[in-house]
Design an enzyme around this catalytic site. Structure first.
Site, short mmCIF file in Angstrom:
data_model
loop_
_atom_site.label_atom_id
_atom_site.label_comp_id
_atom_site.label_asym_id
_atom_site.label_seq_id
_atom_site.Cartn_x
_atom_site.Cartn_y
_atom_site.Cartn_z
N TRP A 105 0.84 -1.20 0.00
CA TRP A 105 0.00 0.00 0.00
C TRP A 105 0.87 1.25 0.00
O TRP A 105 0.55 2.27 -0.63
CB TRP A 105 -0.90 0.00 1.25
CG TRP A 105 -1.72 1.24 1.42
CD1 TRP A 105 -2.96 1.48 0.93
CD2 TRP A 105 -1.36 2.43 2.14
NE1 TRP A 105 -3.39 2.73 1.28
CE2 TRP A 105 -2.42 3.34 2.02
CE3 TRP A 105 -0.23 2.81 2.87
CZ2 TRP A 105 -2.40 4.61 2.62
CZ3 TRP A 105 -0.20 4.07 3.45
CH2 TRP A 105 -1.28 4.94 3.32
N HIS A 106 2.01 1.17 0.71
CA HIS A 106 2.88 2.33 0.82
C HIS A 106 3.52 2.71 -0.51
O HIS A 106 3.87 3.86 -0.72
CB HIS A 106 3.97 2.10 1.87
CG HIS A 106 3.45 2.25 3.26
ND1 HIS A 106 2.83 1.22 3.92
CD2 HIS A 106 3.43 3.31 4.10
CE1 HIS A 106 2.46 1.65 5.12
NE2 HIS A 106 2.82 2.92 5.26
N GLY A 107 3.72 1.75 -1.36
CA GLY A 107 4.32 2.11 -2.64
C GLY A 107 4.67 0.89 -3.46
O GLY A 107 4.81 -0.22 -2.94
#
Lengths: 315, 482
Positions: B322-324
């Site tokens: 989700w963060h990247g």
């Protein structure tokens, strides 16, 4: 409730702003009075308009420590001043030139110096705080704004410069106040503007390749300065400063710079004197402090040679 | 628009003044205009994505609610998830997926040449898509009823204080607040202002100053040795905490000034005594989102042990992703999943148990170091860099401290000098002290009961520090890229 809130916040903000403006003024006023050569030049040109020679020299350190106004005065009999500023590129020394061109009454000839990577665009300013007292000057504000958005905010948003101060600015301000109160007075090299290299010894610099570029932003400034000078009936002389011949190999495709200057000489009716390859100057290490900067002896020889060329122009 | 920009300095008071001057029934219009302006300041065309997400979920939520048949409800929920995840995947993960497929193809001798798109990641996309997804899921689970006022729903999706980096709000908390007639509350507004100020201090004075050092070291690890790399990793732990919790503070404070309560996102996470506890204190709005909408639906801990461990690993890997779209984030997530599984296996993370005294301090120390180790992957520019940094850290023989390793030239002036380094470390120490200080309710109450001039002098001091010692320039928040 609402009225009380706005009243309290209002008083708080007014007091805070008052303190910030006072600090801001104190620092700027101190910096304005600091005795360092660059500060004096800036104040005399940007504010006092007290420098109005017949020959005015603009550029960076290669001009500041390479061209001696006394030599020019002796050989051409014209009052000369070296307004070049070390560490600066045209993007941030141009406000001084524009201001000078606005007010000059005595100007006859203006010299712009170039060096191998002179047309490279810069996005930072060396010692930006030296400009902080003069942000009200339109040429300074415009020039800084063109360099980066941060400087644009510094130039136009009140108090924003307080977020960009450093210890040198504070130190300068305190010393400047000492000058203002008469406790310190030294104009040093600012009187003629010439600041020769302290040592005669050649200092080898890193031999890493330096890219050479011709940014339109930079060449546009030169062209605008040339136009403004011509409107004021000043002769424009572009001078390529000497570069030690072995050091010249550091610069990639340096010819683009000199070709551009030659093109100006042809199209813009200005003079271009190229000393970058002057054998008498560039072949001897004894004339240089490093690859691009002349030492005192080199500066003398360079000044004599250029002054003689200017004398010929006069006639 | 950045919270730490001059524009926001004028934007927030303007919205604030108008907000309390207009009748409640029109406030949603002001908030919607303000929120869309806030977002469009960055890249106007990407507002279309927010508008799309808003319209899609408003319509589908109503459909889900009005459908009795489970199959139809599922279909509408599926469409909502597809729409939101489609946008998210298209803009955030498409290139990562095609690049990795191309790489695998090449390994097996096939030139697949799947396209790589030249797109800029829309700021806040991961936040607002998760927020709207939670809305439709909650409607599907009949936890809430759909919002009937389209304008208020649009404000819920785009509410400017939390639009680009959270906290990721739940409709059950946020939506009813937009319908309430909020009165001017002096103390609540002051409390909001205090929070904004504290957030700015964290961001501008701590995070951005520390970032100069961390970026310098992490962007060129080749020039560093193990010691400076360790230092940078520890400093990054504080940078990201101050950056992100600073953002959350400004978001919560700004909303509070408008009489709206957002959920807390951080609770001194580095004082956690277990990884499980850490995730109840760090980015709370995201961890509870994953708990409620991923972990529990896939079985949570009410399954056989191996499946429980799998669930934990799965949730944390997805959270990393989700963060990247980078392998470093996936490894970071996987590491946290692994820590949690180990805590469960070794039974060392019992939340109900109190760990006091030396044992408690030791636990805090261990957990902090485990978290910092994971940050190394999070901050590294690539997996190659992460491995290289680990190798350098392992090579103790190269350890030495030299200030020139930290200095980089900006306009001929070194970015990091000894006085600058000492100032940054001093301010970091001040922050840690104040953060701990503020934790103590008694101390907080005592401060708030002081005479007005004393309190306002303290606020003025913080403003002075922000003004004079805050990092110059407007640096983006780290979580904007997620």
């Amino acid at each position: 409730m609402k009225a009380k809130f706005y009243k309290n916040i209002g008083v708080f903000v007014v007091i805070l702003l008052g303190i910030f403006f006072a600090i801001d003024w104190f620092l700027a006023e101190g910096q304005r009075n600091h005795y360092h050569s660059a500060n004096s030049k800036m104040r005399w040109i940007l504010e006092d308009h007290s420098i109005d020679p017949e020959i005015m020299i603009f550029g960076s350190s290669v001009a500041e420590n390479g061209l001696d106004p006394e030599v020019f005065e002796k050989r051409t009999s014209k009052k000369t001043y070296n307004a070049a500023l070390a560490g600066r590129r045209i993007q941030d020394w141009c406000p001084l030139a524009f201001e000078y061109l606005d007010y000059t009454q005595n100007g006859d000839l203006i010299i712009f110096t170039v060096f191998p990577n002179t047309f490279n665009k810069s996005e930072t300013i060396y010692l930006p705080h030296e400009y902080y007292p003069y942000l009200g000057n339109k040429h300074v504000a415009e020039a800084l704004s063109d360099i980066s958005p941060i400087y644009e905010k510094i130039a136009y948003v009140p108090l924003y410069r307080l977020n960009h101060i450093n210890s040198s600015y504070i130190k300068n301000a305190l010393q400047g106040w000492q000058v203002k109160m008469g406790k310190h007075q030294s104009l040093g090299t600012a009187i003629t503007g010439f600041s020769p290299s302290a040592s005669l010894e050649f200092k080898t610099t890193e031999d890493a390749k330096v890219p050479v570029d011709t940014s339109k932003v930079v060449t546009d400034i030169y062209e605008e300065l040339m136009q403004r000078a011509k409107q004021k009936d000043l002769k424009v002389v572009i001078v390529a400063t000497p570069v030690y011949y072995e050091g010249m190999t550091q610069f990639d495709s340096v010819e683009v710079v000199y070709n551009q200057c030659e093109a100006w000489a042809k199209d813009e009716n200005v003079y271009f004197f190229n000393y970058a390859y002057d054998d008498e100057l560039v072949k001897s290490k004894d004339h240089f402090a490093n690859n691009t900067h002349l030492n005192r002896d080199g500066a003398r020889l360079f000044s004599i040679k250029l002054a003689e060329q200017l004398k010929a122009l006069k006639n | 628009m950045l919270f730490n920009s001059i524009t926001y300095l004028f934007f927030l008071p303007l919205v604030f003044i108008l907000y309390y001057e207009i009748p409640q029934r029109f406030r949603w219009i002001l908030l919607l205009i303000a929120s869309y302006t806030f977002y469009m300041w960055w890249k106007p065309e990407y507002i279309i994505l927010i508008a799309f997400s808003t319209a899609l979920d408003y319509y589908l939520a109503k459909k889900i609610h009005s459908s009795e048949e489970k199959r139809r409800r599922r279909l509408f929920l599926g469409l909502s998830l597809l729409g939101n995840l489609g946008v998210l995947i298209g803009f955030k993960y498409f290139n990562f997926i095609t690049q990795n497929i191309n790489l695998v193809g090449m390994k097996f001798g096939h030139e697949l040449d799947l396209p790589v798109l030249d797109i800029i990641l829309p700021v806040g996309i991961s936040f607002y898509t998760f927020q709207t997804m939670s809305y439709t899921i909650d409607i599907y689970n009949r936890k809430i009823k759909p919002e009937t006022h389209f304008g208020r729903f649009a404000v819920f999706v785009s509410f400017f204080p939390q639009l680009v980096a959270g906290p990721i709000e739940r409709a059950s908390n946020l939506l009813p607040q937009f319908a309430k007639d909020i009165q001017f509350n002096y103390y609540q507004i002051l409390s909001g202002l205090r929070r904004v100020l504290w957030g700015l201090f964290k961001k501008v004075v701590i995070a951005d100053r520390v970032a100069v050092l961390v970026n310098h070291i992490y962007n060129d690890p080749d020039q560093q040795n193990g010691l400076t790399l360790i230092m940078a990793t520890y400093l990054f732990a504080f940078q990201i905490y101050c950056d992100f919790s600073g953002y959350s503070d400004i978001a919560i404070g700004s909303a509070r000034m408008l009489g709206i309560d957002l959920m807390e996102n951080f609770k001194v996470p580095y004082l956690s005594k277990s990884i499980g506890e850490f995730w109840t204190r760090w980015h709370i709005s995201l961890s509870t989102w994953f708990r409620d909408y991923v972990y529990i639906p896939i079985g949570g801990n009410r399954v056989v042990k191996w499946r429980w461990y799998y669930n934990l690993m799965f949730v944390f890997i997805v959270s990393g992703f989700w963060h990247g779209s980078k392998w470093t984030f996936i490894i970071w997530g996987a590491l946290h999943g692994f820590y949690l599984v180990m805590e469960r296996i070794l039974k060392v993370g019992d939340k109900k148990k109190e760990y006091g005294g030396i044992g408690g301090v030791l636990r805090i120390f261990i957990i902090f170091n485990l978290v910092v180790f994971a940050w190394l992957f999070f901050r590294a520019n690539s997996m190659h860099d992460a491995v290289f940094i680990l190798q350098k850290i392992a090579d103790v023989s190269t350890y030495h401290f030299d200030i020139t390793l930290l200095s980089e030239s900006v306009g001929g002036i070194p970015a990091v000098t000894v006085p600058k380094l000492l100032t940054t470390l001093g301010l970091l120490g001040l922050f840690v002290g104040l953060d701990m200080f503020w934790l103590n309710r008694k101390v907080k109450d005592k401060f708030l009961s002081q005479r007005r001039w004393l309190k306002w002098s303290a606020y003025a001091s913080v403003i002075f520090i922000i003004m004079f010692l805050g990092y110059s320039g407007e640096v983006e928040f780290i979580y904007f890229q997620f």
